[in-house]
Scaffold this motif. Sequence first.
Motif, PDB file in Angstrom:
ATOM      1  N   ASP A  32       6.023  -9.837   3.440  1.00  0.00           N
ATOM      2  CA  ASP A  32       5.705  -8.497   3.946  1.00  0.00           C
ATOM      3  C   ASP A  32       6.202  -8.231   5.366  1.00  0.00           C
ATOM      4  O   ASP A  32       5.536  -7.571   6.154  1.00  0.00           O
ATOM      5  CB  ASP A  32       4.191  -8.244   3.844  1.00  0.00           C
ATOM      6  N   LYS A  53      -0.302 -11.056  -2.885  1.00  0.00           N
ATOM      7  CA  LYS A  53      -0.464  -9.741  -2.256  1.00  0.00           C
ATOM      8  C   LYS A  53       0.894  -9.051  -2.078  1.00  0.00           C
ATOM      9  O   LYS A  53       1.061  -7.865  -2.387  1.00  0.00           O
ATOM     10  CB  LYS A  53      -1.131  -9.924  -0.883  1.00  0.00           C
ATOM     11  N   LYS A  86       2.054  -5.661  -3.976  1.00  0.00           N
ATOM     12  CA  LYS A  86       2.366  -4.498  -3.141  1.00  0.00           C
ATOM     13  C   LYS A  86       3.739  -3.908  -3.463  1.00  0.00           C
ATOM     14  O   LYS A  86       3.909  -2.699  -3.495  1.00  0.00           O
ATOM     15  CB  LYS A  86       2.299  -4.898  -1.660  1.00  0.00           C
TER      16      LYS A  86
END
Length: 159
Positions: free
Chosen positions: A43, A81, A85
């Motif tokens: 991320d 995650k 996402k």
Amino acid sequence: MSDWIEAGQKAPAFHLASDEGGKIRLSSLKGSPVVLYFYPKDDTPGCTKEACAFRDRSEEIKELGATVLGVSPDDTASHAKFRTKYELNFPLLADPDHKVAEAYGAWREKNMYGKISMGIQRSTFVIDAEGKVAKVWKRVKVDGHDQHVIDAIKALTEA
């Protein structure tokens, strides 16, 4: 700091935890090409752009019979995650002690604004069906990298 694995060498074996649960062993993928890419952190802008490029080209990559695996020092919860996402459609592998990154030579000294530290050098390895490294990119520039990888897989499958 270890040396880079070069094209023509046997790909170092690994057995890493996947964000999908369970572990992935390189030897279990023998018989088809593998795109193994190392990235610094889930991320973050460059890593997200790279992962999304592989996501967007995954059908093409699958049609060539190849599997994409992303590897970073992040844990599987972080990977899960990140994957959710951005709807990533390939496994992300956790290498928290960076042993696999070291084996491939992707764990390097980095210099950021004069501060020296150790970390992942964004890099990609295409491994052929026999488990040999066919192509290496040591300092990946994200833009256009997905196409370079697809071209390398095509060259393998047409050989």
